[in-house]
Design an enzyme around this catalytic site. Structure first.
Site, PDB file in Angstrom:
ATOM      1  N   ARG A  25     -12.078  -5.252   2.003  1.00 10.02           N
ATOM      2  CA  ARG A  25     -13.167  -4.584   1.287  1.00 10.02           C
ATOM      3  C   ARG A  25     -13.876  -5.507   0.289  1.00 10.02           C
ATOM      4  NH1 ARG A  25      -9.283   0.514  -0.036  1.00 10.02           N
ATOM      5  NH2 ARG A  25      -7.732  -1.083   0.431  1.00 10.02           N
ATOM      6  N   GLY A 149      -2.840   7.240  -3.271  1.00  9.16           N
ATOM      7  CA  GLY A 149      -1.797   8.116  -2.753  1.00  9.16           C
ATOM      8  C   GLY A 149      -1.612   9.273  -3.731  1.00  9.16           C
TER       9      GLY A 149
HETATM   10  C1  UD1 Z   1      -1.595   1.498  -2.293  1.00  4.89           C
HETATM   11  C2  UD1 Z   1      -0.590   2.638  -2.177  1.00  4.89           C
HETATM   12  C3  UD1 Z   1      -1.211   3.908  -2.740  1.00  4.89           C
HETATM   13  C4  UD1 Z   1      -1.571   3.654  -4.205  1.00  4.89           C
HETATM   14  C5  UD1 Z   1      -2.478   2.454  -4.338  1.00  4.89           C
HETATM   15  C6  UD1 Z   1      -2.608   2.083  -5.810  1.00  4.89           C
HETATM   16  C7  UD1 Z   1       0.796   2.269  -0.149  1.00  4.89           C
HETATM   17  C8  UD1 Z   1       1.009   2.643   1.257  1.00  4.89           C
HETATM   18  N1  UD1 Z   1      -0.248   2.850  -0.770  1.00  4.89           N
HETATM   19  O1  UD1 Z   1      -2.735   1.801  -1.520  1.00  4.89           O
HETATM   20  O2  UD1 Z   1      -0.293   5.004  -2.660  1.00  4.89           O
HETATM   21  O3  UD1 Z   1      -2.207   4.823  -4.743  1.00  4.89           O
HETATM   22  O4  UD1 Z   1      -1.934   1.304  -3.670  1.00  4.89           O
HETATM   23  O5  UD1 Z   1      -3.557   1.078  -5.999  1.00  4.89           O
HETATM   24  O6  UD1 Z   1       1.559   1.487  -0.677  1.00  4.89           O
HETATM   25  N2  UD1 Z   1      -0.079  -5.747   0.921  1.00  4.89           N
HETATM   26  C9  UD1 Z   1       0.784  -6.669   1.466  1.00  4.89           C
HETATM   27  N3  UD1 Z   1       1.154  -6.539   2.756  1.00  4.89           N
HETATM   28  C10 UD1 Z   1       0.726  -5.530   3.558  1.00  4.89           C
HETATM   29  C11 UD1 Z   1      -0.164  -4.577   2.994  1.00  4.89           C
HETATM   30  C12 UD1 Z   1      -0.542  -4.699   1.678  1.00  4.89           C
HETATM   31  O7  UD1 Z   1       1.217  -7.595   0.787  1.00  4.89           O
HETATM   32  O8  UD1 Z   1       1.133  -5.494   4.725  1.00  4.89           O
HETATM   33  C13 UD1 Z   1      -0.469  -5.879  -0.486  1.00  4.89           C
HETATM   34  C14 UD1 Z   1      -1.964  -6.091  -0.662  1.00  4.89           C
HETATM   35  O9  UD1 Z   1      -2.275  -7.464  -0.724  1.00  4.89           O
HETATM   36  C15 UD1 Z   1      -2.268  -5.389  -1.991  1.00  4.89           C
HETATM   37  C16 UD1 Z   1      -1.151  -4.374  -2.119  1.00  4.89           C
HETATM   38  O10 UD1 Z   1      -0.157  -4.705  -1.164  1.00  4.89           O
HETATM   39  O11 UD1 Z   1      -2.211  -6.287  -3.066  1.00  4.89           O
HETATM   40  C17 UD1 Z   1      -1.628  -2.942  -1.891  1.00  4.89           C
HETATM   41  O12 UD1 Z   1      -2.242  -2.849  -0.625  1.00  4.89           O
HETATM   42  P1  UD1 Z   1      -3.590  -2.035  -0.449  1.00  4.89           P
HETATM   43  O13 UD1 Z   1      -4.017  -2.148   0.951  1.00  4.89           O
HETATM   44  O14 UD1 Z   1      -4.551  -2.415  -1.504  1.00  4.89           O
HETATM   45  O15 UD1 Z   1      -3.049  -0.540  -0.706  1.00  4.89           O
HETATM   46  P2  UD1 Z   1      -3.897   0.733  -1.130  1.00  4.89           P
HETATM   47  O16 UD1 Z   1      -4.589   1.255   0.058  1.00  4.89           O
HETATM   48  O17 UD1 Z   1      -4.716   0.405  -2.297  1.00  4.89           O
HETATM   49 CA    CA Z   2      -5.165  -1.442  -3.477  1.00  5.16          CA
END
Ligand code: UD1
Ligand code: CA
Length: 472
Positions: A25, A149
């Site tokens: 994004r 979430g």
């Molecule tokens: C996540 C939470 C959501 C919460 C929100 C708060 C989950 C499933 N959801 O959603 O409940 O309200 O954050 O901001 O956890 N990342 C990895 N590996 C992956 C996927 C993500 O390292 O395979 C890291 C990303 O780089 C990021 C973080 O995890 O820094 C969160 O991932 P993101 O996709 O931003 O989650 P949200 O959809 O924001």
């Molecule tokens: Ca996030």
């Protein structure tokens, strides 16, 4: 290297920060977590907060753009940050599993949060770490919960799960209690719960958030801890990044004001910049990097300083720009001066408008007040450099040094062709091109002698006028 102040030491607690996602994004080639907020890549803020909260170490889970992320964090935090690689971005649950593999055997508590939450502070994490239980979860209410979430509770108000926006029913979407994304786990519990995750959801990912339902099913409901709403800003896109920037900017301004600094609205002060009491920072001044400003200094409107040490009582007048330089006590700079890297101004030095310095040292009381280029120079005490003076430091191949000893006077519009030394107390006449050393107390003059021809101006004008008439 950045060493945050520690609240307390927690040798058994390790932080895992998730930073492997691409951050689609953002629409950027730069990995999401490296986008800066008040001058620091956003993941640095989180790491500093975890170290500040006393975590023994921080493990950052990397994947997308991992070389860049690792390089940036190592440069800032050295070996207090380690990395775990998540080969494929299969979800936040999978990311934590990768991180957990890197956690040292002695650690029995694990703090987990996301690398895209730059507003989290050590005190927020400290509050989470102070709570008891094998699963502690931050929670918060938001007027507009979209995208987060949602916290699911049972009839008795106990946490029973977290539902992602994309998986939520209309009734769940209406819930305003959301998941800020900060958790503290007992290590054994986390390790076993992660093995139970399944990608049965709209995104086909392994959600860390499902751990809450797994715990509840075991009769061990997560302990909720209220979080401040402002720490929530997960920066998924540049609009959220800007919101975080505004919040942090205000936080920095307020901190400075309470510490006795006058900060005009619109000043931009990076995280990590150090400013002492009784400093004035003018509108639109920008202080970046490792800049330090000592007591009583004044940074006026529109100045841009990067990695600059400004000593006591120095005055940078409007629109002066400086990088990797030192401005000595009570020195005056500008308006419109440019101090390029390795400029070192001693006490009471004056650098005036349209003067550029580079790799040049000016000793106490030296002055260059107007329109000059001082590159690769060593200028002694009380030296006066006249308007329009140029240190000719570059022959197209190499840079050479100009040395001007104490109390020398350089007349206006002089060119000093380096390498050259102008001795103590010497006097360089206006318009001189200095090509060889000037002995102490000598007068150097290289200009052509003036010749006045009496009455000649009128004759010349008459001749030119006649020539013009003849053409018509
Ligand atoms: C996540 C939470 C959501 C919460 C929100 C708060 C989950 C499933 N959801 O959603 O409940 O309200 O954050 O901001 O956890 N990342 C990895 N590996 C992956 C996927 C993500 O390292 O395979 C890291 C990303 O780089 C990021 C973080 O995890 O820094 C969160 O991932 P993101 O996709 O931003 O989650 P949200 O959809 O924001
Ligand atoms: Ca996030």
């Amino acid at each position: 290297m950045f060493y945050p102040a520690r609240m307390s030491s927690r040798p058994n607690t390790v932080a895992i920060v998730l930073a492997a996602g691409q951050g689609t994004r953002m629409k950027s080639t730069l990995p999401k977590v490296l986008h800066p907020v008040c001058g620091w890549p956003m993941v640095h803020h989180g790491v500093a907060a975890a170290l500040g909260a006393g975590c023994a170490e921080v493990i950052v889970v990397v994947g997308h753009g991992r070389e860049l992320v690792e390089k940036s964090l190592s440069a800032a935090f050295g070996d207090r940050v380690r990395f775990a690689v998540q080969p494929q971005q299969l979800g936040t649950g999978d990311a934590v599993r990768c991180g957990l593999e890197a956690v040292a055997p002695g650690a029995d508590r694990v703090l987990v949060f996301y690398g895209d939450a730059p507003l989290i502070e050590a005190s927020d994490l400290g509050a989470m770490l102070a709570a008891e239980g094998r699963l502690v979860v931050a929670t918060c209410r938001l007027a507009n919960p979209f995208g987060y979430g949602r916290m699911l509770r049972d009839g008795e108000g106990r946490l029973v799960g977290i539902r992602e926006e994309k998986d939520a029913s209309a009734a769940e979407k209406a819930l305003t209690e959301i998941n800020p994304g900060v958790y503290v786990f007992a290590r054994d519990f986390l390790a076993s719960a992660l093995t139970k995750l399944e990608p049965k959801n709209a995104q086909g990912e392994l959600y860390l958030t499902d751990v809450v339902a797994i715990a509840a099913a075991q009769g061990a409901h997560g302990t909720p801890v209220e979080a401040r709403a402002e720490v929530l800003v997960g920066c998924n896109d540049r609009a959220q990044l800007f919101e975080a920037e505004l919040t942090m900017r205000e936080r920095i301004h307020t901190g400075l004001r309470k510490a006795g600094v006058t900060v005009a609205a619109g000043a931009l002060v990076d995280a990590g910049v150090v400013v002492e009491a009784d400093v004035m920072i003018g509108a639109n001044a920008v202080l970046r990097g490792k800049t330090q400003v000592k007591a009583g200094a004044r940074i006026d409107v529109g100045c841009v300083l990067e990695d600059v040490l400004v000593e006591e009582g120095a005055y940078l007048k409007p629109y002066s720009v400086a990088q990797q330089s030192v401005v000595g006590p009570r020195a005056q700079v500008g308006p419109f001066a440019h101090l390029r890297p390795e400029s070192h101004l001693g006490e009471d030095v004056h650098i005036g408008n349209f003067v550029e310095t580079k790799k040049t040292k000016l000793a106490k009381g030296a002055k260059a007040n107007h329109l000059a280029y001082l590159g690769d120079g060593v200028v002694g005490e009380r030296v006066n450099v006249g308007a329009g003076t140029i240190f000719c430091n570059y022959d197209g191949f190499q840079k050479h040094t100009t040395v001007i000893e104490d109390d020398a006077f350089i007349g206006s519009d002089s060119q000093i062709v380096a390498p050259v030394t102008i001795g103590r107390g010497a006097y360089v006449g206006t318009g001189t091109t200095v090509t060889k050393d000037v002995p102490a107390d000598a007068l150097a003059l290289s200009r052509v002698k003036q010749d006045n021809k009496e009455g000649y101006a009128a004759r010349l004008k008459a001749r030119f006028k006649a020539a013009k008439e003849a053409k018509k």
